[in-house]
Design an enzyme around this catalytic site. Structure first.
Site, PDB file in Angstrom:
ATOM      1  N   SER A  10      53.136  62.081  70.327  1.00 38.55           N
ATOM      2  CA  SER A  10      54.126  61.140  69.717  1.00 38.55           C
ATOM      3  C   SER A  10      55.345  61.941  69.208  1.00 38.55           C
ATOM      4  O   SER A  10      56.452  61.253  69.038  1.00 38.55           O
ATOM      5  CB  SER A  10      53.530  60.444  68.619  1.00 38.55           C
ATOM      6  OG  SER A  10      52.794  61.311  67.786  1.00 38.55           O
ATOM      7  N   ARG A  11      55.300  63.159  68.948  1.00 38.24           N
ATOM      8  CA  ARG A  11      56.541  64.032  68.427  1.00 38.24           C
ATOM      9  C   ARG A  11      56.181  65.412  68.856  1.00 38.24           C
ATOM     10  O   ARG A  11      55.151  65.904  69.488  1.00 38.24           O
ATOM     11  CB  ARG A  11      56.121  64.008  66.865  1.00 38.24           C
ATOM     12  CG  ARG A  11      56.420  62.723  66.358  1.00 38.24           C
ATOM     13  CD  ARG A  11      56.323  62.861  64.649  1.00 38.24           C
ATOM     14  NE  ARG A  11      54.972  62.875  64.178  1.00 38.24           N
ATOM     15  CZ  ARG A  11      54.426  64.048  63.433  1.00 38.24           C
ATOM     16  NH1 ARG A  11      55.265  65.018  63.182  1.00 38.24           N
ATOM     17  NH2 ARG A  11      53.279  64.176  62.916  1.00 38.24           N
ATOM     18  N   TYR A 151      44.638  77.854  59.364  1.00 30.75           N
ATOM     19  CA  TYR A 151      45.387  77.511  60.488  1.00 30.75           C
ATOM     20  C   TYR A 151      45.024  78.765  61.449  1.00 30.75           C
ATOM     21  O   TYR A 151      44.737  78.396  62.779  1.00 30.75           O
ATOM     22  CB  TYR A 151      46.920  77.381  60.212  1.00 30.75           C
ATOM     23  CG  TYR A 151      47.754  77.079  61.449  1.00 30.75           C
ATOM     24  CD1 TYR A 151      47.903  75.827  61.871  1.00 30.75           C
ATOM     25  CD2 TYR A 151      48.506  78.226  61.763  1.00 30.75           C
ATOM     26  CE1 TYR A 151      48.649  75.146  63.025  1.00 30.75           C
ATOM     27  CE2 TYR A 151      49.416  77.470  62.962  1.00 30.75           C
ATOM     28  CZ  TYR A 151      49.368  76.437  63.654  1.00 30.75           C
ATOM     29  OH  TYR A 151      49.953  76.201  64.706  1.00 30.75           O
ATOM     30  N   LYS A 155      43.275  78.289  65.265  1.00 27.12           N
ATOM     31  CA  LYS A 155      43.957  78.813  66.477  1.00 27.12           C
ATOM     32  C   LYS A 155      43.295  79.890  67.307  1.00 27.12           C
ATOM     33  O   LYS A 155      43.150  80.083  68.521  1.00 27.12           O
ATOM     34  CB  LYS A 155      45.427  79.228  66.251  1.00 27.12           C
ATOM     35  CG  LYS A 155      46.284  77.790  65.907  1.00 27.12           C
ATOM     36  CD  LYS A 155      45.881  76.619  66.906  1.00 27.12           C
ATOM     37  CE  LYS A 155      47.003  75.358  66.539  1.00 27.12           C
ATOM     38  NZ  LYS A 155      46.856  74.399  67.440  1.00 27.12           N
TER      39      LYS A 155
HETATM   40  P1  NAP Z   1      54.344  68.156  64.890  1.00 29.09           P
HETATM   41  O1  NAP Z   1      55.832  67.983  65.481  1.00 29.09           O
HETATM   42  O2  NAP Z   1      54.094  68.174  63.607  1.00 29.09           O
HETATM   43  O3  NAP Z   1      53.465  67.155  65.684  1.00 29.09           O
HETATM   44  C1  NAP Z   1      52.140  67.129  65.659  1.00 29.09           C
HETATM   45  C2  NAP Z   1      51.515  66.192  66.644  1.00 29.09           C
HETATM   46  O4  NAP Z   1      50.066  66.043  66.141  1.00 29.09           O
HETATM   47  C3  NAP Z   1      51.868  64.769  66.423  1.00 29.09           C
HETATM   48  O5  NAP Z   1      52.107  63.976  67.500  1.00 29.09           O
HETATM   49  C4  NAP Z   1      50.667  63.993  65.552  1.00 29.09           C
HETATM   50  O6  NAP Z   1      50.428  62.495  65.837  1.00 29.09           O
HETATM   51  C5  NAP Z   1      49.575  64.698  66.163  1.00 29.09           C
HETATM   52  N1  NAP Z   1      48.386  64.848  65.212  1.00 29.09           N
HETATM   53  C6  NAP Z   1      48.209  65.436  64.087  1.00 29.09           C
HETATM   54  N2  NAP Z   1      46.952  65.011  63.800  1.00 29.09           N
HETATM   55  C7  NAP Z   1      46.507  64.363  64.745  1.00 29.09           C
HETATM   56  C8  NAP Z   1      45.104  63.634  64.842  1.00 29.09           C
HETATM   57  N3  NAP Z   1      44.079  63.782  63.797  1.00 29.09           N
HETATM   58  N4  NAP Z   1      44.759  62.955  66.115  1.00 29.09           N
HETATM   59  C9  NAP Z   1      45.682  62.792  66.723  1.00 29.09           C
HETATM   60  N5  NAP Z   1      47.030  63.220  66.846  1.00 29.09           N
HETATM   61  C10 NAP Z   1      47.195  64.174  65.764  1.00 29.09           C
HETATM   62  O7  NAP Z   1      53.925  69.434  65.506  1.00 29.09           O
HETATM   63  P2  NAP Z   1      54.417  70.490  66.806  1.00 29.09           P
HETATM   64  O8  NAP Z   1      55.087  71.624  66.199  1.00 29.09           O
HETATM   65  O9  NAP Z   1      54.667  69.892  68.046  1.00 29.09           O
HETATM   66  O10 NAP Z   1      52.850  70.970  66.969  1.00 29.09           O
HETATM   67  C11 NAP Z   1      52.059  70.771  68.211  1.00 29.09           C
HETATM   68  C12 NAP Z   1      50.991  71.763  68.394  1.00 29.09           C
HETATM   69  O11 NAP Z   1      51.688  73.220  68.665  1.00 29.09           O
HETATM   70  C13 NAP Z   1      49.983  71.853  67.419  1.00 29.09           C
HETATM   71  O12 NAP Z   1      48.706  72.333  67.516  1.00 29.09           O
HETATM   72  C14 NAP Z   1      50.728  73.289  66.442  1.00 29.09           C
HETATM   73  O13 NAP Z   1      49.709  73.840  65.731  1.00 29.09           O
HETATM   74  C15 NAP Z   1      51.074  73.944  67.714  1.00 29.09           C
HETATM   75  N6  NAP Z   1      52.077  74.951  67.370  1.00 29.09           N
HETATM   76  C16 NAP Z   1      53.362  74.598  66.857  1.00 29.09           C
HETATM   77  C17 NAP Z   1      54.152  75.541  66.351  1.00 29.09           C
HETATM   78  C18 NAP Z   1      55.590  75.386  65.962  1.00 29.09           C
HETATM   79  O14 NAP Z   1      56.293  76.273  65.241  1.00 29.09           O
HETATM   80  N7  NAP Z   1      55.941  74.036  65.685  1.00 29.09           N
HETATM   81  C19 NAP Z   1      53.845  77.115  66.542  1.00 29.09           C
HETATM   82  C20 NAP Z   1      52.597  77.362  67.131  1.00 29.09           C
HETATM   83  C21 NAP Z   1      51.709  76.255  67.443  1.00 29.09           C
HETATM   84  P3  NAP Z   1      50.935  61.354  64.905  1.00 29.09           P
HETATM   85  O15 NAP Z   1      52.279  61.492  64.371  1.00 29.09           O
HETATM   86  O16 NAP Z   1      50.805  60.297  65.916  1.00 29.09           O
HETATM   87  O17 NAP Z   1      49.866  61.219  63.871  1.00 29.09           O
END
Ligand code: NAP
Length: 243
Positions: A10-11, A151, A155
């Site tokens: 979704s985001r 976290y 991971k």
């Molecule tokens: P984000 O913008 O906070 O988006 C998180 C997404 O996960 C949202 O779509 C949210 O859905 C969904 N989500 C959270 N809890 C959930 C649940 N219980 N069931 C279903 N969906 C759930 O995060 P992002 O930065 O895009 O991160 C995406 C992935 O990349 C994550 O695994 C994160 O750990 C990893 N990551 C991110 C970074 C970074 O710097 N951003 C770095 C390394 C790894 P809703 O909004 O619909 O609840």
């Protein structure tokens, strides 16, 4: 047309993956938990590109919810050819101040979810003798982050699961890889001050932070036939922050 299911689409990174897969001609299941409006408007945007797309609600930390999501996707788009386990949450704080409940929520959302989704996706993939799973890990799962023990542990668990499952299902024609992002500017970074973000950028050899599209390109590549000989690997997309 192949079907991709992307959790947490979704985001942020998941939404960028959904757009990249739709542009590559996949039919897309956009999973969301709370952001219904975002997910539905993204699914409409993808349908305008000429592919089939559905928004599907499920809390991936709950196994029954995950099973319901797979049933819905199979009924509406067909069985899942590519699974992208992307949904995740982060929590910053001292380990000594973390509650048991916070630990459980984070581990269930980031790690058990990958187990639940792989378990639901695999029977059809094994029957088809083909399929791809890409798990979104993190550089902190590779090297550990201070004040992000849960976290980092979740991971690191995703990376271990990726490697083990790749060995288990490779003979069934299924590839399993991880993409390990560095700092990517999404809602997940909202808690960081401008100074913290600038410091992270300065620590990155390429002197820039990642975009959701940078990660989506790597996920799409690992899902494609161009990566047909790649399994059990962790592709770090981090501007050189962790080498
Ligand atoms: P984000 O913008 O906070 O988006 C998180 C997404 O996960 C949202 O779509 C949210 O859905 C969904 N989500 C959270 N809890 C959930 C649940 N219980 N069931 C279903 N969906 C759930 O995060 P992002 O930065 O895009 O991160 C995406 C992935 O990349 C994550 O695994 C994160 O750990 C990893 N990551 C991110 C970074 C970074 O710097 N951003 C770095 C390394 C790894 P809703 O909004 O619909 O609840």
């Amino acid at each position: 047309m192949s079907v991709v299911l992307i959790t947490g689409a979704s985001r942020g990174i998941g939404a960028a993956c959904a757009r990249a897969f739709a542009q590559a001609g996949f039919n897309v299941a956009v999973n969301y938990n709370r952001s219904k409006e975002n997910a539905e408007s993204l699914a409409r945007e993808l349908r305008d590109l000429g592919v089939s797309a559905v928004a599907v609600q499920a809390d991936v930390s709950d196994s029954a919810s995950v099973r319901g999501m797979f049933d819905y996707v199979k009924a509406n788009l067909g069985s899942v050819d590519v699974l992208v386990n992307n949904a995740g949450i982060s929590r910053v704080g001292l380990l000594t101040e973390m509650t048991d409940g916070d630990w459980d929520t984070l581990l269930h959302t980031n790690l058990s979810s990958v187990f639940y989704c792989c378990k639901a996706a695999l029977p059809d993939m094994i029957r088809a003798h083909s399929g791809v799973i890409v798990n979104v890990a993190s550089m902190w799962g590779e090297v550990g982050a201070s004040c992000e023990a849960a976290y980092s542990a979740s991971k690191a668990g995703v990376i271990g699961l990726t490697k083990a499952l790749a060995k288990e299902v490779g003979p069934s024609g299924i590839r399993v890889n991880a993409v390990s992002p560095g700092v990517v500017m999404t809602d997940m970074m909202k808690g960081f001050s401008a100074e913290d973000v600038a410091a992270l950028r300065d620590e990155t050899p390429l002197m820039t932070l990642g975009t959701p599209e940078d990660i989506a390109e790597a996920v799409l590549y690992l899902s494609s036939d161009k990566a047909r000989f790649i399994t059990g690997q962790v592709l770090s997309v981090n501007g050189g922050m962790v080498i």
